[in-house]
Scaffold this motif. Sequence first.
Motif, PDB file in Angstrom:
ATOM      1  N   LEU A 188       0.819  -1.257  -0.149  1.00 28.25           N
ATOM      2  CA  LEU A 188      -0.024   0.115  -0.152  1.00 28.25           C
ATOM      3  C   LEU A 188       0.797   1.211   0.146  1.00 28.25           C
ATOM      4  CD1 LEU A 188      -2.848  -0.986   2.552  1.00 28.25           C
ATOM      5  CD2 LEU A 188      -2.828  -1.205   0.043  1.00 28.25           C
ATOM      6  N   ALA A 189       2.227   1.098   0.542  1.00 27.48           N
ATOM      7  CA  ALA A 189       2.845   2.477   0.779  1.00 27.48           C
ATOM      8  C   ALA A 189       3.306   2.875  -0.674  1.00 27.48           C
ATOM      9  CB  ALA A 189       4.017   1.936   1.450  1.00 27.48           C
ATOM     10  N   LYS A 190       3.312   4.496  -0.609  1.00 28.49           N
ATOM     11  CA  LYS A 190       3.593   5.136  -1.801  1.00 28.49           C
ATOM     12  C   LYS A 190       4.797   5.920  -1.505  1.00 28.49           C
ATOM     13  CE  LYS A 190      -1.205   6.047  -3.209  1.00 28.49           C
ATOM     14  NZ  LYS A 190      -1.757   5.033  -2.562  1.00 28.49           N
ATOM     15  N   ALA A 191       5.854   5.155  -1.810  1.00 30.85           N
ATOM     16  CA  ALA A 191       7.254   5.696  -1.593  1.00 30.85           C
ATOM     17  C   ALA A 191       7.993   5.380  -2.965  1.00 30.85           C
ATOM     18  CB  ALA A 191       7.727   4.916  -0.326  1.00 30.85           C
ATOM     19  N   PRO A 192       9.172   6.124  -2.912  1.00 30.97           N
ATOM     20  CA  PRO A 192       9.878   5.821  -4.288  1.00 30.97           C
ATOM     21  C   PRO A 192      10.679   4.516  -4.255  1.00 30.97           C
ATOM     22  CG  PRO A 192      10.834   7.549  -2.750  1.00 30.97           C
ATOM     23  CD  PRO A 192       9.718   7.307  -2.285  1.00 30.97           C
ATOM     24  N   GLY A 193      10.918   4.101  -5.339  1.00 31.28           N
ATOM     25  CA  GLY A 193      11.844   2.876  -5.686  1.00 31.28           C
ATOM     26  C   GLY A 193      11.192   1.472  -5.135  1.00 31.28           C
ATOM     27  N   LYS A 194       9.889   1.440  -5.149  1.00 25.85           N
ATOM     28  CA  LYS A 194       9.220   0.141  -4.954  1.00 25.85           C
ATOM     29  C   LYS A 194       9.895  -1.020  -5.709  1.00 25.85           C
ATOM     30  CE  LYS A 194       5.201   0.220  -3.115  1.00 25.85           C
ATOM     31  NZ  LYS A 194       3.628   0.081  -2.924  1.00 25.85           N
ATOM     32  N   GLU A 220      10.643 -11.196  -1.273  1.00 30.24           N
ATOM     33  CA  GLU A 220      11.915 -12.150  -0.896  1.00 30.24           C
ATOM     34  C   GLU A 220      13.069 -11.133  -0.642  1.00 30.24           C
ATOM     35  OE1 GLU A 220      14.302 -15.199  -3.559  1.00 30.24           O
ATOM     36  OE2 GLU A 220      12.435 -15.748  -3.328  1.00 30.24           O
ATOM     37  N   ASP A 221      13.432 -10.484  -1.517  1.00 31.24           N
ATOM     38  CA  ASP A 221      14.728  -9.537  -1.217  1.00 31.24           C
ATOM     39  C   ASP A 221      14.197  -8.289  -0.723  1.00 31.24           C
ATOM     40  OD1 ASP A 221      16.238 -11.657  -1.989  1.00 31.24           O
ATOM     41  OD2 ASP A 221      16.063 -11.022  -4.261  1.00 31.24           O
ATOM     42  N   GLY A 222      12.769  -7.827  -0.350  1.00 34.38           N
ATOM     43  CA  GLY A 222      12.488  -6.517   0.028  1.00 34.38           C
ATOM     44  C   GLY A 222      11.852  -5.774  -1.001  1.00 34.38           C
ATOM     45  N   ALA A 223      10.546  -5.221  -0.603  1.00 41.13           N
ATOM     46  CA  ALA A 223       9.683  -4.398  -1.410  1.00 41.13           C
ATOM     47  C   ALA A 223      10.626  -2.960  -1.623  1.00 41.13           C
ATOM     48  CB  ALA A 223       8.539  -4.248  -1.224  1.00 41.13           C
ATOM     49  N   PHE A 224      11.460  -2.602  -0.874  1.00 40.44           N
ATOM     50  CA  PHE A 224      12.156  -1.146  -1.042  1.00 40.44           C
ATOM     51  C   PHE A 224      13.670  -1.614  -0.303  1.00 40.44           C
ATOM     52  CE2 PHE A 224       7.775  -0.143  -0.070  1.00 40.44           C
ATOM     53  CZ  PHE A 224       7.580   0.782  -0.882  1.00 40.44           C
ATOM     54  N   ASP A 225      14.567  -0.610  -0.698  1.00 40.38           N
ATOM     55  CA  ASP A 225      15.681  -0.638  -0.056  1.00 40.38           C
ATOM     56  C   ASP A 225      15.891  -0.036   1.099  1.00 40.38           C
ATOM     57  OD1 ASP A 225      18.538  -0.419   0.340  1.00 40.38           O
ATOM     58  OD2 ASP A 225      19.095   1.017  -1.454  1.00 40.38           O
ATOM     59  N   TYR A 226      15.801  -0.707   2.268  1.00 36.53           N
ATOM     60  CA  TYR A 226      16.002  -0.246   3.616  1.00 36.53           C
ATOM     61  C   TYR A 226      17.140   0.400   4.007  1.00 36.53           C
ATOM     62  CZ  TYR A 226      10.956  -2.003   3.372  1.00 36.53           C
ATOM     63  OH  TYR A 226       9.532  -2.082   3.604  1.00 36.53           O
ATOM     64  N   SER A 227      18.338   0.005   3.188  1.00 36.37           N
ATOM     65  CA  SER A 227      19.358   0.164   3.976  1.00 36.37           C
ATOM     66  C   SER A 227      19.799   1.544   4.539  1.00 36.37           C
ATOM     67  CB  SER A 227      20.500  -0.104   2.659  1.00 36.37           C
ATOM     68  OG  SER A 227      20.544   0.553   1.681  1.00 36.37           O
ATOM     69  N   PRO A 228      19.272   2.519   3.760  1.00 35.50           N
ATOM     70  CA  PRO A 228      19.655   4.097   4.417  1.00 35.50           C
ATOM     71  C   PRO A 228      19.097   4.157   5.793  1.00 35.50           C
ATOM     72  CG  PRO A 228      18.909   4.143   1.912  1.00 35.50           C
ATOM     73  CD  PRO A 228      18.483   2.573   2.456  1.00 35.50           C
ATOM     74  N   VAL A 229      17.930   3.530   5.977  1.00 38.10           N
ATOM     75  CA  VAL A 229      17.378   3.880   7.406  1.00 38.10           C
ATOM     76  C   VAL A 229      17.155   2.628   8.414  1.00 38.10           C
ATOM     77  CG1 VAL A 229      15.862   5.453   6.017  1.00 38.10           C
ATOM     78  CG2 VAL A 229      14.922   2.990   6.376  1.00 38.10           C
ATOM     79  N   VAL A 230      17.757   1.558   8.058  1.00 38.42           N
ATOM     80  CA  VAL A 230      17.765   0.326   8.740  1.00 38.42           C
ATOM     81  C   VAL A 230      19.169   0.180   9.081  1.00 38.42           C
ATOM     82  CG1 VAL A 230      17.330  -2.033   9.360  1.00 38.42           C
ATOM     83  CG2 VAL A 230      15.416  -0.256   8.083  1.00 38.42           C
ATOM     84  N   PRO A 231      19.747  -0.317  10.343  1.00 40.20           N
ATOM     85  CA  PRO A 231      21.160  -0.427  10.583  1.00 40.20           C
ATOM     86  C   PRO A 231      21.595  -1.915   9.869  1.00 40.20           C
ATOM     87  CG  PRO A 231      20.310   0.036  12.520  1.00 40.20           C
ATOM     88  CD  PRO A 231      18.956  -0.050  11.489  1.00 40.20           C
ATOM     89  N   GLU A 232      22.731  -1.949   9.316  1.00 37.08           N
ATOM     90  CA  GLU A 232      23.376  -3.257   8.786  1.00 37.08           C
ATOM     91  C   GLU A 232      23.128  -4.317   9.658  1.00 37.08           C
ATOM     92  OE1 GLU A 232      27.243  -4.766   6.295  1.00 37.08           O
ATOM     93  OE2 GLU A 232      27.199  -2.861   7.284  1.00 37.08           O
ATOM     94  N   GLY A 233      22.618  -5.167   9.260  1.00 36.14           N
ATOM     95  CA  GLY A 233      22.454  -6.509   9.965  1.00 36.14           C
ATOM     96  C   GLY A 233      20.895  -6.611  10.494  1.00 36.14           C
ATOM     97  N   GLN A 234      20.340  -5.771  10.637  1.00 33.02           N
ATOM     98  CA  GLN A 234      18.745  -5.834  11.316  1.00 33.02           C
ATOM     99  C   GLN A 234      17.930  -6.059  10.200  1.00 33.02           C
ATOM    100  OE1 GLN A 234      17.389  -2.257  13.287  1.00 33.02           O
ATOM    101  NE2 GLN A 234      16.300  -3.558  14.704  1.00 33.02           N
ATOM    102  N   ASP A 235      16.969  -6.648  10.410  1.00 30.70           N
ATOM    103  CA  ASP A 235      15.824  -6.853   9.148  1.00 30.70           C
ATOM    104  C   ASP A 235      14.811  -5.842   9.419  1.00 30.70           C
ATOM    105  OD1 ASP A 235      14.269  -9.221   7.600  1.00 30.70           O
ATOM    106  OD2 ASP A 235      12.901  -8.144   8.750  1.00 30.70           O
ATOM    107  N   PRO A 236      14.500  -5.074   8.337  1.00 32.06           N
ATOM    108  CA  PRO A 236      13.469  -3.968   7.945  1.00 32.06           C
ATOM    109  C   PRO A 236      12.432  -4.312   8.797  1.00 32.06           C
ATOM    110  CG  PRO A 236      14.426  -4.247   6.045  1.00 32.06           C
ATOM    111  CD  PRO A 236      14.952  -5.532   6.759  1.00 32.06           C
ATOM    112  N   PHE A 237      11.772  -5.539   9.008  1.00 27.08           N
ATOM    113  CA  PHE A 237      10.431  -5.675   9.583  1.00 27.08           C
ATOM    114  C   PHE A 237      10.822  -5.692  11.007  1.00 27.08           C
ATOM    115  CE2 PHE A 237       7.425  -8.181   6.229  1.00 27.08           C
ATOM    116  CZ  PHE A 237       7.666  -6.875   5.502  1.00 27.08           C
TER     117      PHE A 237
END
Length: 281
Positions: A188-194, A220-237
Amino acid sequence: MDELDLLERSDGPVTRRGLVRGLSGLGLAGGDIVMFHTRMSSLGYVAGGPQTVIDALRDTVGDSGTLMVTCGWNDALPYDFGDWPAEWQAAVRAEHPAFDPRLSEGDHDNGRLPEALRRRPGAVRSRHPDASFAALGPAAHSLMDDHPWDDPHGPGSPLARLTAMGGRVLLLGAPLDTLTLLHHAEALAKAPGKRFVDYEQPITVNGDRVWRHFHDIDSEDGAFDYSPVVPEGQDPFEAITRDMIDAGHGRQGKVGAATSHLFEASDVVDFGVDWIESKLA
């Protein structure tokens, strides 16, 4: 983990009645529609295994309540099937069995409980070969029927219906990153790079085995690139769910030996959409 390890980690065997007490104390109640995720080993030694857990959940929600799980398909072809050598593709296209909601095993990565529930008499499994769910109870058909072929985590999906019907989500000793409902927030989210995937799976249409094209977010690999906002090694969910808990959503308590969480589905979706759109704008 063997039975001795489980016994050493708990105060004694976890029983059906003990699970009901824990689930009721957490806030699960009669008539609830609840999607649950379970890590059996975290509960301790459960006398009777998955069937005891399902029985306890059914006791807690009662005859008017409904249980729901995510299944998937253990033998679904990978998304990059189209990149396989031509002779491999030809052999698979010729003979790979079609998805059968009654017989096709759920994804083993989802643990023992989804497979145990979908095999229960009266359980209903959705028709989608890659993103199937199953439910048991009076709302099962309302949740599962006519699962959209495309965008199967989005509007009209079992996840959307769970939310619209006032459902809840239970993490029964399961890690925070297993909160599958957040895939609905991603859809549902409207964010760039989906990110999306297109793939094929064999299904049955009017008695015939056919290959169908599917389109979905990349779950499977993620609907977004969360790396800018989630610490390395932590799952976005896990990051989203921790922030949701810190914001005061959900209830936490012990069920068996496991720390468990109970959330309102609408809170999960609303918080997830806002988190994604605000963090990834």
